[in-house]
Design a protein around this motif. Structure first.
Motif, mmCIF file in Angstrom:
data_model
loop_
_atom_site.group_PDB
_atom_site.id
_atom_site.type_symbol
_atom_site.label_atom_id
_atom_site.label_comp_id
_atom_site.label_asym_id
_atom_site.label_seq_id
_atom_site.Cartn_x
_atom_site.Cartn_y
_atom_site.Cartn_z
ATOM 1 N N ILE A 170 59.871 33.741 96.337
ATOM 2 C CA ILE A 170 61.071 33.085 95.807
ATOM 3 C C ILE A 170 61.180 33.311 94.297
ATOM 4 O O ILE A 170 62.251 33.685 93.790
ATOM 5 C CB ILE A 170 61.057 31.579 96.149
ATOM 6 N N LEU A 171 60.075 33.097 93.571
ATOM 7 C CA LEU A 171 60.089 33.327 92.119
ATOM 8 C C LEU A 171 60.363 34.792 91.795
ATOM 9 O O LEU A 171 61.146 35.104 90.894
ATOM 10 C CB LEU A 171 58.760 32.896 91.502
ATOM 11 N N GLY A 172 59.702 35.683 92.530
ATOM 12 C CA GLY A 172 59.892 37.108 92.303
ATOM 13 C C GLY A 172 61.337 37.532 92.510
ATOM 14 O O GLY A 172 61.877 38.340 91.738
ATOM 15 N N LEU A 173 61.980 36.974 93.528
ATOM 16 C CA LEU A 173 63.380 37.305 93.786
ATOM 17 C C LEU A 173 64.254 36.893 92.606
ATOM 18 O O LEU A 173 65.097 37.673 92.141
ATOM 19 C CB LEU A 173 63.856 36.633 95.081
ATOM 20 N N GLY A 174 64.056 35.688 92.113
ATOM 21 C CA GLY A 174 64.834 35.236 90.960
ATOM 22 C C GLY A 174 64.591 36.085 89.729
ATOM 23 O O GLY A 174 65.533 36.438 88.994
ATOM 24 N N ILE A 175 63.347 36.441 89.500
ATOM 25 C CA ILE A 175 63.005 37.271 88.338
ATOM 26 C C ILE A 175 63.576 38.678 88.489
ATOM 27 O O ILE A 175 64.101 39.252 87.523
ATOM 28 C CB ILE A 175 61.477 37.297 88.128
ATOM 29 N N LEU A 176 63.519 39.230 89.703
ATOM 30 C CA LEU A 176 64.059 40.574 89.925
ATOM 31 C C LEU A 176 65.570 40.602 89.705
ATOM 32 O O LEU A 176 66.092 41.517 89.053
ATOM 33 C CB LEU A 176 63.716 41.074 91.330
ATOM 34 N N ILE A 177 66.265 39.604 90.216
ATOM 35 C CA ILE A 177 67.719 39.541 89.997
ATOM 36 C C ILE A 177 68.014 39.439 88.499
ATOM 37 O O ILE A 177 68.926 40.099 87.990
ATOM 38 C CB ILE A 177 68.336 38.376 90.794
ATOM 39 N N THR A 178 67.248 38.628 87.790
ATOM 40 C CA THR A 178 67.406 38.512 86.339
ATOM 41 C C THR A 178 67.177 39.859 85.661
ATOM 42 O O THR A 178 67.946 40.257 84.773
ATOM 43 C CB THR A 178 66.438 37.450 85.771
ATOM 44 N N GLY A 179 66.134 40.568 86.074
ATOM 45 C CA GLY A 179 65.842 41.884 85.506
ATOM 46 C C GLY A 179 66.946 42.888 85.750
ATOM 47 O O GLY A 179 67.260 43.714 84.877
ATOM 48 N N ILE A 180 67.555 42.821 86.931
ATOM 49 C CA ILE A 180 68.664 43.729 87.243
ATOM 50 C C ILE A 180 69.878 43.393 86.380
ATOM 51 O O ILE A 180 70.521 44.286 85.813
ATOM 52 C CB ILE A 180 69.002 43.671 88.751
ATOM 53 N N ILE A 181 70.181 42.112 86.261
ATOM 54 C CA ILE A 181 71.327 41.693 85.443
ATOM 55 C C ILE A 181 71.119 42.083 83.977
ATOM 56 O O ILE A 181 72.034 42.582 83.313
ATOM 57 C CB ILE A 181 71.573 40.165 85.588
ATOM 58 N N LEU A 182 69.900 41.858 83.467
ATOM 59 C CA LEU A 182 69.601 42.172 82.068
ATOM 60 C C LEU A 182 69.302 43.659 81.844
ATOM 61 O O LEU A 182 69.153 44.087 80.696
ATOM 62 C CB LEU A 182 68.408 41.343 81.589
ATOM 63 N N LYS A 183 69.177 44.412 82.934
ATOM 64 C CA LYS A 183 68.806 45.830 82.872
ATOM 65 C C LYS A 183 67.507 46.008 82.082
ATOM 66 O O LYS A 183 67.382 46.870 81.221
ATOM 67 C CB LYS A 183 69.932 46.665 82.277
ATOM 68 N N ASN A 184 66.523 45.171 82.453
ATOM 69 C CA ASN A 184 65.252 45.142 81.735
ATOM 70 C C ASN A 184 64.121 45.488 82.710
ATOM 71 O O ASN A 184 63.804 44.701 83.603
ATOM 72 C CB ASN A 184 65.044 43.751 81.132
ATOM 73 N N ASN A 185 63.527 46.658 82.499
ATOM 74 C CA ASN A 185 62.469 47.115 83.393
ATOM 75 C C ASN A 185 61.215 46.254 83.316
ATOM 76 O O ASN A 185 60.499 46.110 84.305
ATOM 77 C CB ASN A 185 62.116 48.576 83.126
ATOM 78 N N SER A 186 60.926 45.687 82.169
ATOM 79 C CA SER A 186 59.750 44.817 82.044
ATOM 80 C C SER A 186 59.898 43.572 82.917
ATOM 81 O O SER A 186 58.935 43.136 83.555
ATOM 82 C CB SER A 186 59.535 44.403 80.586
ATOM 83 N N VAL A 187 61.091 43.030 82.942
ATOM 84 C CA VAL A 187 61.342 41.850 83.787
ATOM 85 C C VAL A 187 61.253 42.252 85.261
ATOM 86 O O VAL A 187 60.654 41.539 86.074
ATOM 87 C CB VAL A 187 62.706 41.205 83.447
ATOM 88 N N LYS A 188 61.827 43.395 85.608
ATOM 89 C CA LYS A 188 61.736 43.881 86.996
ATOM 90 C C LYS A 188 60.278 44.109 87.388
ATOM 91 O O LYS A 188 59.875 43.750 88.494
ATOM 92 C CB LYS A 188 62.522 45.186 87.164
ATOM 93 N N ASN A 189 59.498 44.701 86.489
ATOM 94 C CA ASN A 189 58.082 44.957 86.782
ATOM 95 C C ASN A 189 57.312 43.655 86.981
ATOM 96 O O ASN A 189 56.379 43.599 87.782
ATOM 97 C CB ASN A 189 57.446 45.811 85.695
ATOM 98 N N THR A 190 57.703 42.611 86.261
ATOM 99 C CA THR A 190 57.083 41.297 86.462
ATOM 100 C C THR A 190 57.348 40.808 87.881
ATOM 101 O O THR A 190 56.443 40.310 88.555
ATOM 102 C CB THR A 190 57.622 40.280 85.432
ATOM 103 N N ALA A 191 58.574 40.975 88.341
ATOM 104 C CA ALA A 191 58.917 40.588 89.714
ATOM 105 C C ALA A 191 58.130 41.429 90.714
ATOM 106 O O ALA A 191 57.594 40.894 91.696
ATOM 107 C CB ALA A 191 60.420 40.754 89.953
#
Length: 170
Positions: free
Chosen positions: A19-40
């Motif tokens: 659940i947390l990973g999904l929220g973080i991944l969506i945030t990373g996609i919206i922000l276009k931030n690979n570091s955030v996506k990698n965290t997810a």
């Protein structure tokens, strides 16, 4: 510490991590931030590893509780069947996440596509995770079962719907 205790310790992270990973991944996609996506992606991989641990302790936990009053083998079997589906989904999501991290590091053009595949997979996995969590909770928390209002416990500690219906009719 026995298998039931170990199972209780490790079984929450696959659900919460997804659940947390999904929220973080969506945030990373919206922000276009690979570091955030990698965290997810990292969270999804860890969730898959915890699913492996949860599956490894599940049989031992089953053996310890299946004959307890108000439990029964059928509710545990239902939980086990759904948990197996979740484990497969998490292993798939973990593999997709490994690909996502590698593609992000290499700035590969397919990295964006993999992140979308991961979101779709994570949404489906989150749904299965909620089913597993609910069915697991129902094992010991009889008050959350669908039949909680119609089921009564006999003095011997066993549940009987028939007894419950007979008592309700009196």
């Amino acid at each position: 510490m026995n298998d039931a205790h170990l199972h209780m310790v490790v079984n929450h992270f696959p659900i919460i991590g997804t659940i947390l990973g999904l929220g973080i991944l969506i945030t990373g996609i919206i922000l276009k931030n690979n570091s955030v996506k990698n965290t997810a992606y990292f969270l999804f991989i860890v969730a898959a590893l915890f699913a492996l641990a949860s599956m490894a302790t599940g049989d031992g936990a089953e053996e310890l509780v299946e004959d307890m009053p108000n439990i029964g083998k059928s509710i545990i079997h239902e939980h086990e069947e759904i948990a197996e589906k979740l484990a497969i989904a998490l292993y798939l999501l973990g593999a997709i996440s490994i690909m996502g991290i590698i593609l992000n590091i290499k700035n590969h053009p397919k990295a964006k596509f993999i992140s979308l595949v991961a979101v779709v997979t994570a949404v489906a996995t989150t749904y299965i995770a909620t089913l597993v969590g609910t069915s697991g909770g129902e094992i010991r928390h009889t008050e959350i079962r669908d039949d909680a209002l119609t089921t009564k416990v006999s003095p011997a500690g066993s549940i009987s719907k028939e007894e419950s219906k007979e008592n309700d009719e009196k």
